[in-house]
Design a protein around this motif. Structure first.
Motif, mmCIF file in Angstrom:
data_model
loop_
_atom_site.group_PDB
_atom_site.id
_atom_site.type_symbol
_atom_site.label_atom_id
_atom_site.label_comp_id
_atom_site.label_asym_id
_atom_site.label_seq_id
_atom_site.Cartn_x
_atom_site.Cartn_y
_atom_site.Cartn_z
ATOM 1 N N THR A 26 -4.749 5.590 1.804
ATOM 2 C CA THR A 26 -5.355 6.900 2.056
ATOM 3 C C THR A 26 -6.004 7.451 0.793
ATOM 4 O OG1 THR A 26 -3.760 7.367 3.811
ATOM 5 C CG2 THR A 26 -4.901 9.255 2.841
ATOM 6 N N ARG A 27 -5.324 7.315 -0.349
ATOM 7 C CA ARG A 27 -5.878 7.804 -1.624
ATOM 8 C C ARG A 27 -7.186 7.110 -1.967
ATOM 9 N NH1 ARG A 27 -0.405 7.939 -3.043
ATOM 10 N NH2 ARG A 27 -0.496 5.895 -4.033
ATOM 11 N N LEU A 28 -7.345 5.866 -1.526
ATOM 12 C CA LEU A 28 -8.582 5.132 -1.783
ATOM 13 C C LEU A 28 -9.708 5.544 -0.835
ATOM 14 C CD1 LEU A 28 -7.040 1.610 -2.398
ATOM 15 C CD2 LEU A 28 -8.189 3.042 -4.091
ATOM 16 N N GLY A 29 -9.380 6.362 0.167
ATOM 17 C CA GLY A 29 -10.391 6.834 1.103
ATOM 18 C C GLY A 29 -10.445 6.071 2.408
ATOM 19 N N ALA A 30 -9.553 5.120 2.589
ATOM 20 C CA ALA A 30 -9.511 4.315 3.813
ATOM 21 C C ALA A 30 -8.476 4.880 4.780
ATOM 22 C CB ALA A 30 -9.193 2.861 3.479
ATOM 23 N N GLN A 31 -8.477 4.362 5.987
ATOM 24 C CA GLN A 31 -7.565 4.830 7.035
ATOM 25 C C GLN A 31 -6.496 3.766 7.300
ATOM 26 O OE1 GLN A 31 -9.502 5.545 10.757
ATOM 27 N NE2 GLN A 31 -7.796 6.713 11.553
ATOM 28 N N LYS A 78 -9.906 -0.817 -0.955
ATOM 29 C CA LYS A 78 -10.825 -0.489 -2.049
ATOM 30 C C LYS A 78 -12.185 -1.152 -1.839
ATOM 31 C CE LYS A 78 -11.277 -0.899 -7.050
ATOM 32 N NZ LYS A 78 -10.647 -1.385 -8.276
ATOM 33 N N GLN A 101 -10.580 0.491 7.787
ATOM 34 C CA GLN A 101 -9.352 0.709 8.534
ATOM 35 C C GLN A 101 -8.461 -0.490 8.241
ATOM 36 O OE1 GLN A 101 -10.437 1.126 12.663
ATOM 37 N NE2 GLN A 101 -10.403 3.345 12.497
ATOM 38 N N GLY A 156 -18.297 2.031 2.819
ATOM 39 C CA GLY A 156 -17.912 3.433 2.949
ATOM 40 C C GLY A 156 -16.902 3.684 4.059
ATOM 41 N N PHE A 157 -16.367 2.607 4.622
ATOM 42 C CA PHE A 157 -15.457 2.717 5.764
ATOM 43 C C PHE A 157 -14.456 1.580 5.718
ATOM 44 C CE2 PHE A 157 -14.415 1.228 10.050
ATOM 45 C CZ PHE A 157 -13.870 2.364 10.589
ATOM 46 N N ILE A 195 -14.198 0.358 1.233
ATOM 47 C CA ILE A 195 -14.820 1.637 0.919
ATOM 48 C C ILE A 195 -16.026 1.426 0.005
ATOM 49 C CG2 ILE A 195 -14.484 3.831 -0.314
ATOM 50 C CD1 ILE A 195 -13.266 3.765 2.507
#
Length: 65
Positions: free
Chosen positions: A52-57, A22, A32, A29-30, A25
């Motif tokens: 993944t739902r938070l936008g991370a890998q 969280k 892993q 904005g990135f 991101i």
């Protein structure tokens, strides 16, 4: 942001992995996040899904570290 969280399938480890995702991101904005546990488990998969739902890998590594 890149991070490695050992013991991320439950408890504090899971909370830290999700928080790092969280914050990564939000700040850059990135993100892993490598999450580890001794063996594959539904709990570890759920943490990866949350990342993944938070936008991370997420990256899952299993084994005795």
């Amino acid at each position: 942001m890149k991070a490695l969280v050992v013991g991320a399938s439950r408890g504090i480890g899971a909370a830290i992995a999700l928080r790092l995702a969280k914050d990564g991101i939000a700040r850059s904005g990135f993100a892993q996040i490598v999450i580890t546990a001794r063996a594959p488990s539904p709990a570890l998969t759920e943490v990866a899904s949350g990342i993944t739902r938070l936008g991370a890998q997420p990256h899952i590594v299993t084994g005795d570290i």
